[in-house]
Design a protein around this motif. Structure first.
Motif, PDB file in Angstrom:
ATOM      1  N   GLN A 165      -5.608  -6.536  45.370  1.00 13.93           N
ATOM      2  CA  GLN A 165      -5.178  -7.509  46.378  1.00 13.93           C
ATOM      3  C   GLN A 165      -5.933  -8.836  46.269  1.00 13.93           C
ATOM      4  N   GLY A 166      -7.024  -8.863  45.507  1.00 12.53           N
ATOM      5  CA  GLY A 166      -7.841 -10.069  45.421  1.00 12.53           C
ATOM      6  C   GLY A 166      -7.714 -10.769  44.086  1.00 12.53           C
ATOM      7  N   PRO A 167      -8.426 -11.877  43.926  1.00  5.95           N
ATOM      8  CA  PRO A 167      -8.381 -12.616  42.657  1.00  5.95           C
ATOM      9  C   PRO A 167      -9.257 -11.964  41.592  1.00  5.95           C
ATOM     10  N   ALA A 168      -8.974 -12.244  40.338  1.00  6.01           N
ATOM     11  CA  ALA A 168      -9.757 -11.736  39.209  1.00  6.01           C
ATOM     12  C   ALA A 168     -10.862 -12.736  38.917  1.00  6.01           C
ATOM     13  N   GLU A 169     -11.888 -12.751  39.770  1.00  2.00           N
ATOM     14  CA  GLU A 169     -12.976 -13.696  39.624  1.00  2.00           C
ATOM     15  C   GLU A 169     -14.262 -13.131  40.221  1.00  2.00           C
ATOM     16  N   ALA A 170     -15.393 -13.637  39.717  1.00  2.36           N
ATOM     17  CA  ALA A 170     -16.688 -13.177  40.212  1.00  2.36           C
ATOM     18  C   ALA A 170     -17.734 -14.254  39.962  1.00  2.36           C
TER      19      ALA A 170
END
Length: 194
Positions: A165-170
């Motif tokens: 459900q979230g973005p592919a980022e960190a």
């Protein structure tokens, strides 16, 4: 027949501990003939004996079942040599800093091998407020997503779990050179050197 335990492994582990069949049998409360049958594949130990047998032989239950003893020669614990495992059943992420036999949900997990990223899985690097910001231009759906990102240096292993459900980022604090790993639940593990 494919047995859950290998007789030659029981014998090898027993001899490695310098135990006789009678001594091993005494530790387990069985006869030496039972131990002999296990070692010659004419019988199998009861499942309830697996843990006590492994303990008596000085190995883990997974080592006993696989027939191979894991020896961690990586005494310096160089985190850059980390191995990652992902359970295909529950999605559990397991990190090992040395050789290991890993299982989850009743499945023995193979170590993941990192691949070169393609266009769909390429890593975008940026710096904001003194931190690394990594993202992957990957659609995040319940059935196809980036599961985690990890930043690995010689002394640290930082992992961020991602959700469909979230973005592919960190974001990660920069600890120096190393590698960034990210895992697609359909296409596997990717890695890029910093």
């Amino acid at each position: 027949m494919n047995n859950y335990i290998k007789g030659e492994a029981v014998k090898r582990f027993r001899e490695g501990r310098r135990l006789t069949q009678a001594q091993l049998a005494q530790k387990l409360g069985v006869t030496d003939k039972a131990v002999s049958k296990w070692e010659t594949c004419r019988g199998l130990p009861d499942v309830s004996l697996l843990e006590p047998l492994a303990k008596a032989l000085g190995v883990s239950v997974p080592e006993l079942l696989s027939g191979e003893q894991v020896v961690n020669s990586n005494r310096s614990a160089n985190i850059l040599r980390s191995t990652l495992y992902v359970c295909p059943v529950c999605g559990n992420i397991i990190h090992s800093s040395g050789a290991a036999v890993v299982s989850c949900c009743g499945v023995t997990l193979p170590p993941l091998e990192a691949e070169e990223p393609d266009e769909t899985h390429k890593l975008i690097r940026e710096s904001f407020d003194g931190e690394y910001f990594f993202s992957v231009p990957h659609e995040m759906r319940k059935d196809h997503y980036i599961s985690f990102m990890a930043y690995v240096t010689t002394g640290r292993f930082d992992l961020v779990k991602l959700y469909p459900q979230g973005p592919a980022e960190a974001r990660f604090y920069p600890w120096g050179g190393g590698y960034v790993y990210w895992y697609c639940n359909r296409h596997g593990l990717f890695r890029e050197k910093l």
